[in-house]
Scaffold this motif. Structure first.
Motif, short mmCIF file in Angstrom:
data_model
loop_
_atom_site.label_atom_id
_atom_site.label_comp_id
_atom_site.label_asym_id
_atom_site.label_seq_id
_atom_site.Cartn_x
_atom_site.Cartn_y
_atom_site.Cartn_z
N GLU A 180 28.64 29.80 31.73
CA GLU A 180 29.04 31.12 32.23
C GLU A 180 28.38 31.50 33.56
O GLU A 180 29.05 32.05 34.43
CB GLU A 180 28.75 32.18 31.15
CG GLU A 180 29.75 32.09 29.99
CD GLU A 180 29.20 32.68 28.71
OE1 GLU A 180 28.17 32.15 28.23
OE2 GLU A 180 29.80 33.64 28.21
N GLU A 184 30.64 32.62 36.80
CA GLU A 184 30.48 33.93 37.43
C GLU A 184 30.13 33.79 38.90
O GLU A 184 30.66 34.51 39.75
CB GLU A 184 29.40 34.72 36.69
CG GLU A 184 29.79 35.12 35.27
CD GLU A 184 28.62 35.70 34.50
OE1 GLU A 184 27.48 35.65 35.01
OE2 GLU A 184 28.85 36.17 33.36
N GLU A 220 38.00 31.17 31.69
CA GLU A 220 38.02 32.54 31.15
C GLU A 220 36.97 33.42 31.83
O GLU A 220 37.25 34.58 32.17
CB GLU A 220 37.77 32.48 29.64
CG GLU A 220 38.91 31.83 28.85
CD GLU A 220 38.49 31.42 27.45
OE1 GLU A 220 37.33 31.74 27.06
OE2 GLU A 220 39.30 30.79 26.75
N THR A 221 35.78 32.88 32.04
CA THR A 221 34.70 33.65 32.65
C THR A 221 35.01 33.97 34.11
O THR A 221 34.77 35.08 34.59
CB THR A 221 33.37 32.89 32.54
OG1 THR A 221 33.10 32.61 31.16
CG2 THR A 221 32.23 33.68 33.13
N ALA A 223 38.02 34.22 35.50
CA ALA A 223 39.08 35.23 35.54
C ALA A 223 38.55 36.62 35.19
O ALA A 223 38.89 37.61 35.85
CB ALA A 223 40.21 34.83 34.59
N ALA A 224 37.70 36.70 34.17
CA ALA A 224 37.16 37.99 33.75
C ALA A 224 36.28 38.60 34.84
O ALA A 224 36.31 39.82 35.07
CB ALA A 224 36.35 37.82 32.46
N THR A 225 35.50 37.77 35.53
CA THR A 225 34.63 38.27 36.60
C THR A 225 35.45 38.77 37.78
O THR A 225 35.14 39.81 38.38
CB THR A 225 33.66 37.17 37.06
OG1 THR A 225 32.93 36.68 35.92
CG2 THR A 225 32.68 37.70 38.09
N LYS A 227 38.53 39.94 37.66
CA LYS A 227 39.19 41.19 37.25
C LYS A 227 38.22 42.37 37.29
O LYS A 227 38.60 43.49 37.66
CB LYS A 227 39.78 41.03 35.86
CG LYS A 227 40.97 40.08 35.80
CD LYS A 227 41.45 39.89 34.36
CE LYS A 227 42.62 38.92 34.28
NZ LYS A 227 43.06 38.68 32.88
N ALA A 228 36.97 42.12 36.89
CA ALA A 228 36.00 43.21 36.81
C ALA A 228 35.43 43.59 38.17
O ALA A 228 35.19 44.77 38.43
CB ALA A 228 34.86 42.81 35.87
N GLU A 229 35.20 42.61 39.05
CA GLU A 229 34.48 42.87 40.29
C GLU A 229 35.33 42.79 41.55
O GLU A 229 34.94 43.31 42.59
CB GLU A 229 33.30 41.89 40.39
CG GLU A 229 32.33 42.01 39.23
CD GLU A 229 31.13 41.09 39.35
OE1 GLU A 229 30.86 40.61 40.49
OE2 GLU A 229 30.46 40.83 38.34
N THR A 234 44.39 38.68 41.83
CA THR A 234 44.98 38.45 40.52
C THR A 234 44.81 37.00 40.10
O THR A 234 45.44 36.10 40.66
CB THR A 234 46.48 38.78 40.53
OG1 THR A 234 46.66 40.12 40.98
CG2 THR A 234 47.09 38.61 39.14
N GLU A 237 47.25 32.43 35.22
CA GLU A 237 46.93 31.72 33.98
C GLU A 237 46.51 30.29 34.30
O GLU A 237 47.12 29.62 35.14
CB GLU A 237 48.15 31.71 33.07
CG GLU A 237 47.89 31.06 31.71
CD GLU A 237 49.10 31.13 30.80
OE1 GLU A 237 49.07 30.50 29.73
OE2 GLU A 237 50.08 31.83 31.16
#
Length: 300
Positions: A180, A184, A220-221, A223-225, A227-229, A234, A237
């Motif tokens: 992770e 990130e 996954e990590t 993409a999530a980072t 989206k959050a920051e 975009t 997938e």
């Protein structure tokens, strides 16, 4: 690039297995750093391929009792994709560790990326009475064969693929980059670079060598980072690029053609830099039109 310490991971696993065989204490989790590499320090990291022993440092002195001997003990390295440049670095780390500690060793490595064959080779190592086994766990199908090693009293270290303790009975330890943090870091490096270039929107491609426990978590990590920051971008997938270079480039080219707003790409596998650089070139994109981040420090 994400500079995963491929050689060090496998060498460390050998040392952990040595401690197990000597009856010494050791940690289940043995994390190693994976820095983000830029053009400014690229040559330094490429040079690791040429001076592995200097990078790894001198072999630590064994703290074993005087009556321990490595004579007659054989370390096994089980894996696949044996011709892949990344796997070759991993194998080098295993061999360096075994030779430093004075163990005989055997390589059970297949050509393709077939986990069924991987399982067969784990079973072969068990049947042949390996003293210890170094490999990696990237798919749940390997679980029963690893458990069988444990039942036979044979220690197993997963290099490159960390796993939660208890998820795979029979797994003795792991030595790898923690997944992770570098995912990130890759997301932040890409987002910050895009903003620095004045890019205000666009899609980001994600491709994997195959779908496995580590690459899935990286994707996954990442993409999530993003989206959050960096919500202006975009993440698409994640798609499988595979390990065959022409097929991987074709997959990346298809993603570029289907997403004309693409501004970045993350590949979670070692051939990714070449995959995406060549795909961008073949599609007529100017150098630097896409921010590309991928794994490892093998030369293109």
């Amino acid at each position: 690039l994400v500079g995963q310490p491929l050689v060090a991971e496998f060498r460390e696993c050998v040392y952990v297995m040595d401690k197990h065989l000597r009856g010494e204490e050791y940690d289940y989790a043995n994390p190693l750093p994976a820095p983000i590499i830029t053009i400014d320090d690229l040559d330094e990291y490429y040079a690791l391929n040429d001076r592995v022993e200097e990078y790894l440092g001198a072999a630590p002195e064994a703290e074993a009792e005087d009556d321990y001997t490595t004579e007659g003990k054989v370390m096994y390295n089980v894996g696949f994709l044996k011709g892949h440049p990344v796997i070759r670095l991993m194998t080098l780390g295993f061999i360096i560790g075994a030779e430093e500690l004075g163990y005989e060793y055997k390589l059970l490595q297949s050509d393709g990326a077939d986990y069924a064959k991987f399982v067969q080779d784990l079973e072969q190592a068990n049947a042949e009475g390996a003293s210890a086994v170094v490999g990696f766990i990237g798919d749940p199908s390997q679980g029963p064969a690893v458990a069988a090693l444990g039942e036979a009293g044979l220690p197993f270290c997963s290099a490159h693929f960390p796993q939660e303790e208890g998820d795979y009975p029979g797994m003795t330890a792991w030595a790898a980059t923690e997944t992770e943090p570098y995912a990130e870091a890759a997301a932040r490096a890409m987002g910050e670079e895009l903003r620095a270039r004045g890019v205000t929107e666009g899609s980001l491609a994600i491709t994997q060598g195959n779908f496995n426990t580590v690459e899935n978590l990286v994707a996954e990590t990442f993409a999530a980072t993003i989206k959050a920051e960096f919500p202006e971008f975009t993440p698409l997938e994640s798609q499988e690029e595979g390990f065959d270079p022409p097929v991987a480039r074709a997959k990346a080219s298809a993603i570029i053609q289907a997403n004309p707003d693409i501004v970045g790409a993350l590949s979670t596998t070692g051939a990714g830099p070449t995959t995406w650089a060549r795909a961008a070139e073949e599609n007529g994109l100017e150098d630097g039109a896409i921010v590309i981040i991928s794994m490892d420090y093998t030369r293109p």
